[in-house]
Design a protein around this motif. Structure first.
Motif, PDB file in Angstrom:
ATOM      1  N   ALA A 357       0.817  -1.217   0.000  1.00  0.00           N
ATOM      2  CA  ALA A 357       0.000   0.000   0.000  1.00  0.00           C
ATOM      3  C   ALA A 357       0.845   1.260   0.000  1.00  0.00           C
ATOM      4  CB  ALA A 357      -0.943  -0.007   1.205  1.00  0.00           C
ATOM      5  N   PHE A 358       2.021   1.195   0.580  1.00  0.00           N
ATOM      6  CA  PHE A 358       2.814   2.405   0.754  1.00  0.00           C
ATOM      7  C   PHE A 358       4.147   2.380   0.002  1.00  0.00           C
ATOM      8  CE2 PHE A 358      -0.002   2.356   4.396  1.00  0.00           C
ATOM      9  CZ  PHE A 358      -0.423   3.665   4.471  1.00  0.00           C
ATOM     10  N   PHE A 359       4.587   1.211  -0.501  1.00  0.00           N
ATOM     11  CA  PHE A 359       5.866   1.115  -1.185  1.00  0.00           C
ATOM     12  C   PHE A 359       5.684   0.368  -2.498  1.00  0.00           C
ATOM     13  CE2 PHE A 359       6.829   1.243   3.347  1.00  0.00           C
ATOM     14  CZ  PHE A 359       7.754   2.274   3.409  1.00  0.00           C
ATOM     15  N   THR A 360       6.399   0.797  -3.542  1.00  0.00           N
ATOM     16  CA  THR A 360       6.375   0.084  -4.808  1.00  0.00           C
ATOM     17  C   THR A 360       7.203  -1.195  -4.695  1.00  0.00           C
ATOM     18  OG1 THR A 360       8.334   1.203  -5.683  1.00  0.00           O
ATOM     19  CG2 THR A 360       6.200   2.303  -6.012  1.00  0.00           C
ATOM     20  N   ARG A 361       7.049  -2.052  -5.687  1.00  0.00           N
ATOM     21  CA  ARG A 361       7.808  -3.300  -5.668  1.00  0.00           C
ATOM     22  C   ARG A 361       9.319  -3.038  -5.765  1.00  0.00           C
ATOM     23  NH1 ARG A 361       5.256  -8.003  -4.448  1.00  0.00           N
ATOM     24  NH2 ARG A 361       6.469  -9.150  -5.999  1.00  0.00           N
ATOM     25  N   ASP A 362       9.699  -2.040  -6.560  1.00  0.00           N
ATOM     26  CA  ASP A 362      11.124  -1.713  -6.662  1.00  0.00           C
ATOM     27  C   ASP A 362      11.665  -1.162  -5.352  1.00  0.00           C
ATOM     28  OD1 ASP A 362      11.444  -2.570  -9.260  1.00  0.00           O
ATOM     29  OD2 ASP A 362      10.895  -0.634 -10.127  1.00  0.00           O
ATOM     30  N   GLN A 363      10.857  -0.371  -4.623  1.00  0.00           N
ATOM     31  CA  GLN A 363      11.307   0.147  -3.332  1.00  0.00           C
ATOM     32  C   GLN A 363      11.482  -0.996  -2.326  1.00  0.00           C
ATOM     33  OE1 GLN A 363       8.168   2.994  -2.658  1.00  0.00           O
ATOM     34  NE2 GLN A 363       9.443   4.718  -3.330  1.00  0.00           N
ATOM     35  N   GLN A 364      10.552  -1.944  -2.325  1.00  0.00           N
ATOM     36  CA  GLN A 364      10.704  -3.102  -1.436  1.00  0.00           C
ATOM     37  C   GLN A 364      11.913  -3.941  -1.836  1.00  0.00           C
ATOM     38  OE1 GLN A 364       6.873  -5.211  -0.737  1.00  0.00           O
ATOM     39  NE2 GLN A 364       5.931  -3.512  -1.845  1.00  0.00           N
ATOM     40  N   GLY A 365      12.112  -4.087  -3.165  1.00  0.00           N
ATOM     41  CA  GLY A 365      13.280  -4.840  -3.613  1.00  0.00           C
ATOM     42  C   GLY A 365      14.581  -4.162  -3.232  1.00  0.00           C
ATOM     43  N   ARG A 366      14.601  -2.827  -3.297  1.00  0.00           N
ATOM     44  CA  ARG A 366      15.819  -2.107  -2.925  1.00  0.00           C
ATOM     45  C   ARG A 366      16.115  -2.281  -1.434  1.00  0.00           C
ATOM     46  NH1 ARG A 366      18.922   1.780  -5.522  1.00  0.00           N
ATOM     47  NH2 ARG A 366      20.842   1.955  -4.327  1.00  0.00           N
ATOM     48  N   TRP A 367      15.057  -2.264  -0.616  1.00  0.00           N
ATOM     49  CA  TRP A 367      15.259  -2.477   0.829  1.00  0.00           C
ATOM     50  C   TRP A 367      15.848  -3.867   1.076  1.00  0.00           C
ATOM     51  CZ3 TRP A 367      14.202  -5.673   4.807  1.00  0.00           C
ATOM     52  CH2 TRP A 367      14.326  -5.150   6.105  1.00  0.00           C
ATOM     53  N   ALA A 368      15.284  -4.883   0.408  1.00  0.00           N
ATOM     54  CA  ALA A 368      15.801  -6.241   0.584  1.00  0.00           C
ATOM     55  C   ALA A 368      17.221  -6.359   0.044  1.00  0.00           C
ATOM     56  CB  ALA A 368      14.875  -7.229  -0.126  1.00  0.00           C
ATOM     57  N   PHE A 369      17.535  -5.683  -1.075  1.00  0.00           N
ATOM     58  CA  PHE A 369      18.872  -5.746  -1.648  1.00  0.00           C
ATOM     59  C   PHE A 369      19.896  -5.124  -0.710  1.00  0.00           C
ATOM     60  CE2 PHE A 369      22.356  -4.311  -4.319  1.00  0.00           C
ATOM     61  CZ  PHE A 369      22.549  -5.387  -5.169  1.00  0.00           C
ATOM     62  N   GLU A 370      19.576  -3.972  -0.135  1.00  0.00           N
ATOM     63  CA  GLU A 370      20.519  -3.308   0.760  1.00  0.00           C
ATOM     64  C   GLU A 370      20.749  -4.104   2.034  1.00  0.00           C
ATOM     65  OE1 GLU A 370      18.931   0.554   1.347  1.00  0.00           O
ATOM     66  OE2 GLU A 370      19.632   1.334  -0.593  1.00  0.00           O
ATOM     67  N   PHE A 374      19.148 -11.193  -1.178  1.00  0.00           N
ATOM     68  CA  PHE A 374      19.170 -11.134  -2.641  1.00  0.00           C
ATOM     69  C   PHE A 374      18.079 -11.972  -3.303  1.00  0.00           C
ATOM     70  CE2 PHE A 374      23.733 -10.316  -1.462  1.00  0.00           C
ATOM     71  CZ  PHE A 374      23.687  -8.968  -1.744  1.00  0.00           C
ATOM     72  N   PRO A 375      17.760 -13.204  -2.847  1.00  0.00           N
ATOM     73  CA  PRO A 375      16.660 -13.936  -3.494  1.00  0.00           C
ATOM     74  C   PRO A 375      15.330 -13.198  -3.394  1.00  0.00           C
ATOM     75  CG  PRO A 375      18.019 -15.423  -2.187  1.00  0.00           C
ATOM     76  CD  PRO A 375      18.459 -14.034  -1.847  1.00  0.00           C
ATOM     77  N   ALA A 376      15.049 -12.633  -2.206  1.00  0.00           N
ATOM     78  CA  ALA A 376      13.815 -11.876  -2.053  1.00  0.00           C
ATOM     79  C   ALA A 376      13.817 -10.631  -2.926  1.00  0.00           C
ATOM     80  CB  ALA A 376      13.623 -11.490  -0.584  1.00  0.00           C
ATOM     81  N   ALA A 377      14.986  -9.966  -3.030  1.00  0.00           N
ATOM     82  CA  ALA A 377      15.072  -8.775  -3.879  1.00  0.00           C
ATOM     83  C   ALA A 377      14.832  -9.125  -5.340  1.00  0.00           C
ATOM     84  CB  ALA A 377      16.432  -8.115  -3.703  1.00  0.00           C
ATOM     85  N   ALA A 378      15.372 -10.262  -5.794  1.00  0.00           N
ATOM     86  CA  ALA A 378      15.151 -10.665  -7.185  1.00  0.00           C
ATOM     87  C   ALA A 378      13.685 -10.943  -7.465  1.00  0.00           C
ATOM     88  CB  ALA A 378      16.000 -11.909  -7.497  1.00  0.00           C
ATOM     89  N   ALA A 379      12.969 -11.468  -6.468  1.00  0.00           N
ATOM     90  CA  ALA A 379      11.540 -11.726  -6.654  1.00  0.00           C
ATOM     91  C   ALA A 379      10.719 -10.446  -6.607  1.00  0.00           C
ATOM     92  CB  ALA A 379      11.056 -12.705  -5.583  1.00  0.00           C
ATOM     93  N   LEU A 380      11.198  -9.428  -5.896  1.00  0.00           N
ATOM     94  CA  LEU A 380      10.417  -8.203  -5.722  1.00  0.00           C
ATOM     95  C   LEU A 380      10.649  -7.200  -6.847  1.00  0.00           C
ATOM     96  CD1 LEU A 380      10.919  -7.678  -1.881  1.00  0.00           C
ATOM     97  CD2 LEU A 380       8.760  -8.132  -3.021  1.00  0.00           C
ATOM     98  N   TRP A 386      17.875  -4.032 -12.092  1.00  0.00           N
ATOM     99  CA  TRP A 386      18.039  -4.360 -10.677  1.00  0.00           C
ATOM    100  C   TRP A 386      17.622  -5.798 -10.391  1.00  0.00           C
ATOM    101  CZ3 TRP A 386      20.856  -2.147  -7.159  1.00  0.00           C
ATOM    102  CH2 TRP A 386      21.194  -0.802  -7.327  1.00  0.00           C
ATOM    103  N   LYS A 387      16.641  -6.302 -11.132  1.00  0.00           N
ATOM    104  CA  LYS A 387      16.250  -7.698 -10.953  1.00  0.00           C
ATOM    105  C   LYS A 387      17.404  -8.615 -11.342  1.00  0.00           C
ATOM    106  CE  LYS A 387      12.337 -10.737 -11.974  1.00  0.00           C
ATOM    107  NZ  LYS A 387      11.654 -10.506 -10.681  1.00  0.00           N
ATOM    108  N   GLY A 388      18.080  -8.267 -12.454  1.00  0.00           N
ATOM    109  CA  GLY A 388      19.230  -9.068 -12.868  1.00  0.00           C
ATOM    110  C   GLY A 388      20.384  -8.989 -11.881  1.00  0.00           C
ATOM    111  N   ILE A 389      20.646  -7.789 -11.345  1.00  0.00           N
ATOM    112  CA  ILE A 389      21.722  -7.638 -10.357  1.00  0.00           C
ATOM    113  C   ILE A 389      21.430  -8.475  -9.115  1.00  0.00           C
ATOM    114  CG2 ILE A 389      22.833  -5.994  -8.795  1.00  0.00           C
ATOM    115  CD1 ILE A 389      23.836  -5.674 -11.561  1.00  0.00           C
ATOM    116  N   ALA A 390      20.191  -8.418  -8.638  1.00  0.00           N
ATOM    117  CA  ALA A 390      19.828  -9.196  -7.448  1.00  0.00           C
ATOM    118  C   ALA A 390      19.947 -10.693  -7.721  1.00  0.00           C
ATOM    119  CB  ALA A 390      18.415  -8.835  -7.002  1.00  0.00           C
ATOM    120  N   ALA A 391      19.487 -11.139  -8.899  1.00  0.00           N
ATOM    121  CA  ALA A 391      19.596 -12.557  -9.229  1.00  0.00           C
ATOM    122  C   ALA A 391      21.060 -12.974  -9.357  1.00  0.00           C
ATOM    123  CB  ALA A 391      18.844 -12.836 -10.527  1.00  0.00           C
ATOM    124  N   TYR A 392      21.901 -12.102  -9.918  1.00  0.00           N
ATOM    125  CA  TYR A 392      23.325 -12.411 -10.042  1.00  0.00           C
ATOM    126  C   TYR A 392      23.966 -12.576  -8.666  1.00  0.00           C
ATOM    127  CZ  TYR A 392      28.174 -11.949 -11.627  1.00  0.00           C
ATOM    128  OH  TYR A 392      29.502 -12.158 -11.868  1.00  0.00           O
TER     129      TYR A 392
END
Length: 528
Positions: A357-370, A374-380, A386-392
Motif C-alpha cells: 500500500a505504501f511502497f512500490t515493488r522496486d522500493q521493497q526490492g531495494r530495501w531487501a537488496f541493501e 538477494f533472493p527476495a530482492a530478485a523476486a520483488l 536491478w532484478k538481474g543484479i539481485a539474481a546475479y
C-alpha cells in the motif's frame, strides 16, 4: 576531555533560535496566572492586596518549566556545540593510493638483493598488509602503462597480482611515466577523492619529463617517487638467477639513473625517497599519503569538528524522567505515529499488505537488496536491471541471464559476459564484453574481463590440442549384475566470486601478459 574555550562554537547555530520560546514560556505562563493583573481593572489598586487570598503553592516546578528546559537543552544539543577537531583514525585507511611499478628489464638488476623488482614487491607486500582496509590500485608500466588492478581494499587480491609482476609482461621498451599519470587520473576520477601515485622505478626517460607538470595541473593527484637500486648498478639476472648477456656476450648491467630520478621528482613536484627495506620507507609513504589526503580532501574539511551535542541527551532523559508525575498528562500521538511507521516497514523476505500500500515493488526490492536478502530482492524487483543484479548476487544465473538478455546496455552485457565465463562458454562471453565496450569504450572492468576470457579460451584450446588421443585396449567392469548402485556425480556450481576465481585454469601472470599484449596492439606506439 580538555575544552579550549576559544574553540567553542556551534555547527548549526540556527537551532539556537529555539532558546527564545524556551526562555519565554515560564514568563508567559506566570503572566497569564497573575490574578492581580486580571483584577486590577475591576478593584481599586489600594484595596486589591487586602481582598486577595493567595493559596500557598507547594509545587515549585510546573510542566511549563520542564517544557522550557526541554526546549533549551534540546536547542543547545541540536545546534551542535563543538570545541575539538575531528581527525578520525580511519583517515589513513581511506586515503587512496595508486602504486605504479616499473617493469623495464633494468629492474632485474641484482644490486638490491635478490633483484630490484623482487625487493620492490616485498616492500609492496608489507605496505598492502599495513594498509589493510585501504583502497589501493596497481599499475604496471614500461614503454606503456597498464592497469593491473583497480582500487580495492582486499589485501589478498592485491598481493596475488603483485607477486605475478615480472619484467617479461610488457614488451614495449621505455619508462612512460606520462601514461602512468593519465591512468592514475582516470582512477582518481572514479574514486572522487584526493589520492597519491607512488612510482617505484630506477630511472626515467629524460626526454618525456617536460609534459608531466602540465599533466598534473589542476589535479588532486600527489606523486611520490621511490628510487629502487644503488648508484653502483648491478647485473641483470633472469628468473633462474643466471646473468643475462648483451649483444657482445657480456653480462648485462642494470643502470641506476639518479640524475633522471631527481629530474622526474622535480617535474612532478614529488618528494624523492629510496627503498630501504627497513620499514622507514613505509612510514615515509604513509605519512605523505595521509598528509595529502587531510590537506586536500573537501570531505575532511567538512568533518573537521566533532559534534558534542549528544552529551546533552542524558540531561534530556533526566528531564523526561521527572516529567512523569501524578496529575500530569502525556500526549501519546507521537508514539502512535512512530508505531505506525514501524508497522509500515516492509518485511525482508516477503511483501505484505501494508508494504504494497505504501511502497512500490522496486522500493521493497531495494530495501531487501541493501539488507543482502538477494533472493527476495530478485523476486520483488520489477526493474529488469536491478532484478538481474539481485539474481546475479543470489547466484540465480538462469534468471540473471534471462533478465539481462532483455537489455541493451553496457552494464547488462558486462554481467552477461561474467555469466558466460562462469559457464565456460568463452565465445559468448567475449562477444558480450566486446558489445559492452562498443557501447561504452571507457569500461576498465569489461576490458579486464575480456582479456581474462581470451586467456581462458586460449588455455582451454591449448589443453584440448595437447590432450593425447589414446584408445583403451579393453574396458572391464568388476561390478556383478544386480549389485551396487550407480549415482550421478554432481559438481556444485560456484556461488561466489571467490570460489569461482579459485576454479580458473590460468595464472595471474598469463592473464596479465595476455591483457598487456592486447592493449599494446590496440594502442599506437606514439600514444601515451
Amino acid at each position: 576531555m580538555e575544552i579550549i574555550l576559544s574553540n567553542v562554537h556551534f555547527l548549526r547555530p540556527a537551532w539556537l533560535l529555539m532558546l527564545l520560546p524556551g526562555l519565554a514560556l515560564p514568563w508567559l505562563w506566570r503572566r497569564s496566572q497573575a490574578q492581580q493583573r486580571r483584577l486590577r481593572g475591576i478593584i481599586a489598586p489600594h484595596l486589591l492586596p487586602f481582598l486577595l487570598v493567595t493559596p500557598e503553592d507547594r509545587h515549585r516546578w510546573r510542566p511549563v518549566h520542564l517544557c522550557a528546559a526541554v526546549l533549551v537543552v534540546g536547542a543547545l544539543a541540536a545546534a551542535g556545540p563543538t570545541w575539538e577537531q575531528d581527525r578520525p583514525a580511519f583517515v589513513q585507511n581511506r586515503a587512496p593510493l595508486i602504486i605504479a611499478v616499473d617493469l623495464s628489464p633494468s629492474m632485474d638488476a641484482s644490486d638490491v638483493s635478490p633483484t630490484r623488482l623482487e625487493a620492490a614487491k616485498h616492500t609492496l607486500q608489507q605496505l598492502v598488509n599495513r594498509r589493510s582496509g585501504a583502497r589501493t590500485a596497481l599499475i604496471a608500466y614500461a614503454g606503456s602503462a597498464h592497469l593491473v588492478l583497480p582500487a580495492t581494499d582486499d589485501p589478498a587480491l592485491l598481493d596475488t597480482f603483485v607477486q605475478a609482476l615480472s619484467t617479461d609482461l610488457i614488451q614495449r621498451p621505455g619508462k612512460n611515466v606520462g601514461a602512468v599519470i593519465e591512468q592514475a587520473k582516470r582512477l582518481l576520477a572514479v574514486e572522487n577523492t584526493p589520492g597519491t601515485l607512488l612510482l617505484m622505478t630506477d630511472g626515467a626517460d629524460a626526454g618525456a619529463l617536460d609534459s608531466l607538470k602540465q599533466s598534473l595541473e589542476g589535479s588532486a593527484l600527489q606523486v611520490l617517487v621511490m628510487a629502487v637500486g644503488s648508484a653502483s648498478g648491478g647485473i641483470i639476472r633472469d628468473a633462474n638467477g643466471q646473468p643475462r648477456t648483451d649483444s657482445n656476450g657480456r653480462p648485462a648491467l642494470g643502470t641506476f639513473d639518479a640524475a633522471a630520478l631527481k629530474a622526474l621528482a622535480h617535474a612532478t613536484d614529488a618528494p624523492l625517497g629510496s627503498l630501504t627495506l627497513s620499514g622507514d620507507d613505509l612510514d615515509w609513504i604513509e605519512g605523505h599519503v595521509r598528509q595529502h589526503f587531510q590537506a586536500a580532501s573537501a570531505e575532511q574539511q567538512a568533518l573537521q569538528w566533532k559534534d558534542a551535542g549528544y552529551w546533552l541527551c542524558g540531561p534530556l532523559l533526566l528531564i523526561a524522567f521527572f516529567s512523569i508525575r501524578r496529575g500530569w498528562s502525556v500526549n501519546w500521538s507521537a508514539v502512535l505515529v512512530l508505531g505506525l511507521g514501524f508497522a509500515l516497514t516492509p518485511a525482508p523476505a516477503q511483501a505484505n499488505g501494508w508494504a504494497d500500500a505504501f511502497f512500490t515493488r522496486d522500493q521493497q526490492g531495494r530495501w531487501a537488496f541493501e539488507h543482502q536478502h538477494f533472493p527476495a530482492a530478485a523476486a520483488l524487483f520489477v526493474d529488469p536491471y536491478w532484478k538481474g543484479i539481485a539474481a546475479y548476487n543470489a547466484a540465480d544465473f538462469d534468471l540473471a541471464l534471462a533478465t539481462f538478455a532483455q537489455l541493451d546496455t553496457p552494464q547488462a552485457y558486462f554481467y552477461l559476459g561474467n555469466i558466460y565465463v562462469r559457464r565456460f562458454t568463452f565465445d559468448q562471453a567475449i562477444a558480450a564484453y566486446q558489445r559492452a565496450l562498443q557501447l561504452q569504450p571507457q569500461f576498465p572492468e569489461a576490458s579486464a574481463n575480456l582479456a581474462l576470457a581470451l586467456a581462458l579460451q586460449q588455455d582451454t584450446d591449448s589443453a584440448e590440442r595437447n590432450t593425447p588421443e589414446v584408445k583403451p585396449d579393453a574396458i572391464q567392469f568388476d561390478k556383478q549384475p544386480g549389485k551396487g548402485q550407480s549415482k550421478p556425480l554432481l559438481t556444485p556450481q560456484a556461488s561466489s566470486d571467490e570460489r569461482w576465481l579459485q576454479n580458473l585454469t590460468t595464472s595471474p601472470a598469463n592473464f596479465l601478459r595476455q591483457k598487456f599484449r592486447l592493449q599494446d596492439q590496440a594502442t599506437p606506439k606514439d600514444t601515451p
